[in-house]
Design a protein around this motif. Structure first.
Motif, PDB file in Angstrom:
ATOM      1  N   UNK A  82       0.858  -1.178   0.000  1.00 23.24           N
ATOM      2  CA  UNK A  82       0.000   0.000   0.000  1.00 23.24           C
ATOM      3  C   UNK A  82       0.897   1.232   0.000  1.00 23.24           C
ATOM      4  N   UNK A  83       0.609   2.170  -0.890  1.00 23.46           N
ATOM      5  CA  UNK A  83       1.389   3.400  -0.967  1.00 23.46           C
ATOM      6  C   UNK A  83       0.949   4.353   0.138  1.00 23.46           C
ATOM      7  N   UNK A  84       1.869   4.769   0.962  1.00 20.27           N
ATOM      8  CA  UNK A  84       1.529   5.726   2.013  1.00 20.27           C
ATOM      9  C   UNK A  84       1.575   7.145   1.450  1.00 20.27           C
ATOM     10  N   UNK A  85       0.924   8.045   2.147  1.00 15.48           N
ATOM     11  CA  UNK A  85       0.916   9.448   1.735  1.00 15.48           C
ATOM     12  C   UNK A  85       2.307  10.039   1.939  1.00 15.48           C
ATOM     13  N   UNK A  86       2.685  11.006   1.090  1.00 18.49           N
ATOM     14  CA  UNK A  86       3.952  11.705   1.332  1.00 18.49           C
ATOM     15  C   UNK A  86       3.943  12.345   2.729  1.00 18.49           C
ATOM     16  N   UNK A  87       5.102  12.489   3.307  1.00 23.32           N
ATOM     17  CA  UNK A  87       5.229  12.866   4.713  1.00 23.32           C
ATOM     18  C   UNK A  87       4.884  14.317   5.045  1.00 23.32           C
ATOM     19  N   UNK A  88       5.098  15.254   4.127  1.00 22.74           N
ATOM     20  CA  UNK A  88       5.024  16.678   4.482  1.00 22.74           C
ATOM     21  C   UNK A  88       3.815  17.381   3.859  1.00 22.74           C
ATOM     22  N   UNK A  89       3.212  18.278   4.640  1.00 21.26           N
ATOM     23  CA  UNK A  89       2.179  19.154   4.091  1.00 21.26           C
ATOM     24  C   UNK A  89       2.845  20.411   3.543  1.00 21.26           C
ATOM     25  N   UNK A  90       2.113  21.118   2.693  1.00 18.68           N
ATOM     26  CA  UNK A  90       2.597  22.412   2.225  1.00 18.68           C
ATOM     27  C   UNK A  90       2.465  23.415   3.364  1.00 18.68           C
ATOM     28  N   UNK A  91       2.917  24.632   3.160  1.00 24.34           N
ATOM     29  CA  UNK A  91       2.849  25.662   4.198  1.00 24.34           C
ATOM     30  C   UNK A  91       1.400  25.970   4.562  1.00 24.34           C
ATOM     31  N   UNK A  92       1.110  26.175   5.834  1.00 17.91           N
ATOM     32  CA  UNK A  92      -0.250  26.588   6.227  1.00 17.91           C
ATOM     33  C   UNK A  92      -0.676  27.910   5.567  1.00 17.91           C
ATOM     34  N   UNK A  93       0.301  28.740   5.171  1.00 18.53           N
ATOM     35  CA  UNK A  93      -0.028  29.997   4.483  1.00 18.53           C
ATOM     36  C   UNK A  93      -0.611  29.751   3.097  1.00 18.53           C
ATOM     37  N   UNK A  94      -0.508  28.514   2.615  1.00 17.72           N
ATOM     38  CA  UNK A  94      -1.082  28.165   1.312  1.00 17.72           C
ATOM     39  C   UNK A  94      -2.594  28.392   1.307  1.00 17.72           C
ATOM     40  N   UNK A  95      -3.253  28.168   2.440  1.00 17.76           N
ATOM     41  CA  UNK A  95      -4.715  28.359   2.504  1.00 17.76           C
ATOM     42  C   UNK A  95      -5.063  29.809   2.178  1.00 17.76           C
ATOM     43  N   UNK A  96      -4.361  30.749   2.796  1.00 17.57           N
ATOM     44  CA  UNK A  96      -4.626  32.167   2.522  1.00 17.57           C
ATOM     45  C   UNK A  96      -4.264  32.511   1.074  1.00 17.57           C
ATOM     46  N   UNK A  97      -3.147  31.984   0.583  1.00 15.08           N
ATOM     47  CA  UNK A  97      -2.741  32.241  -0.801  1.00 15.08           C
ATOM     48  C   UNK A  97      -3.785  31.733  -1.784  1.00 15.08           C
ATOM     49  N   UNK A  98      -4.217  30.481  -1.627  1.00 19.67           N
ATOM     50  CA  UNK A  98      -5.214  29.909  -2.534  1.00 19.67           C
ATOM     51  C   UNK A  98      -6.551  30.637  -2.417  1.00 19.67           C
TER      52      UNK A  98
END
Length: 167
Positions: free
Chosen positions: A9-25
């Motif tokens: 089973x392929x696990x999810x990549x370990x890291x999330x993007x920056x929390x500031x991405x929410x405001x940017x998007x």
């Protein structure tokens, strides 16, 4: 990792993007959607003889734009992940559909970083890993700018030490 039947089973990549991405998007979607809704509204108001149902259509587009601005950034933040190891680059992205990509380090040809004006305002950057693949490059959007610089430097060091030729 395997499931109960022994299948890998392929696990999810370990890291999330920056929390500031929410405001940017959110801001990015707000700008694009505002242009769309205002254009539709102006067309409805300024074009003579426009039927009344077009106004309802404009309201529907506005409601969908609000849902897009509110929901899309939060969903993308939960989904977008990335990981760089000594052997591969692994990304997952999407908000309606999902895409996971893994590129062996031996296939990496170039590593680029990008930081547009709005990204710079939020202290974010994106990296693009070009590979010897018909599927195209892997992109990790909305990393903290310092993290992006570190990832580019790490990938450059790893690929320089790799003996394969990425073809």
């Amino acid at each position: 990792m395997t499931d109960t039947g022994g299948t890998p089973v392929l696990r999810a990549p370990a890291h999330q993007v920056s929390p500031r991405a929410v405001a940017f998007w959110t801001v990015s979607a707000l700008i694009g959607d505002a242009v769309l809704v205002l254009g539709a509204l102006l067309a409805w108001l300024l074009v003579p003889g426009m039927p009344g149902w077009v106004g309802l259509l404009v309201l529907l587009v506005a409601a969908l734009a609000v849902a897009h601005v509110v929901l899309m950034p939060r969903i993308r933040f939960r989904v977008h992940r990335w990981e760089v190891s000594d052997t591969a680059v692994h990304t997952r992205e999407g908000w309606i559909g999902r895409q996971s990509r893994i590129a062996p380090i031996s296939r990496v040809q170039t590593v680029d970083s990008r930081q547009g004006a709005l990204m710079r305002l939020f202290g974010l950057a994106s990296i693009t890993v070009t590979t010897a693949s018909a599927a195209g490059p892997l992109t990790v959007n909305c990393l903290d700018a310092d993290t992006a610089r570190e990832v580019v430097a790490r990938l450059t060091a790893i690929t320089a030490a790799t003996e394969d030729d990425a073809t």
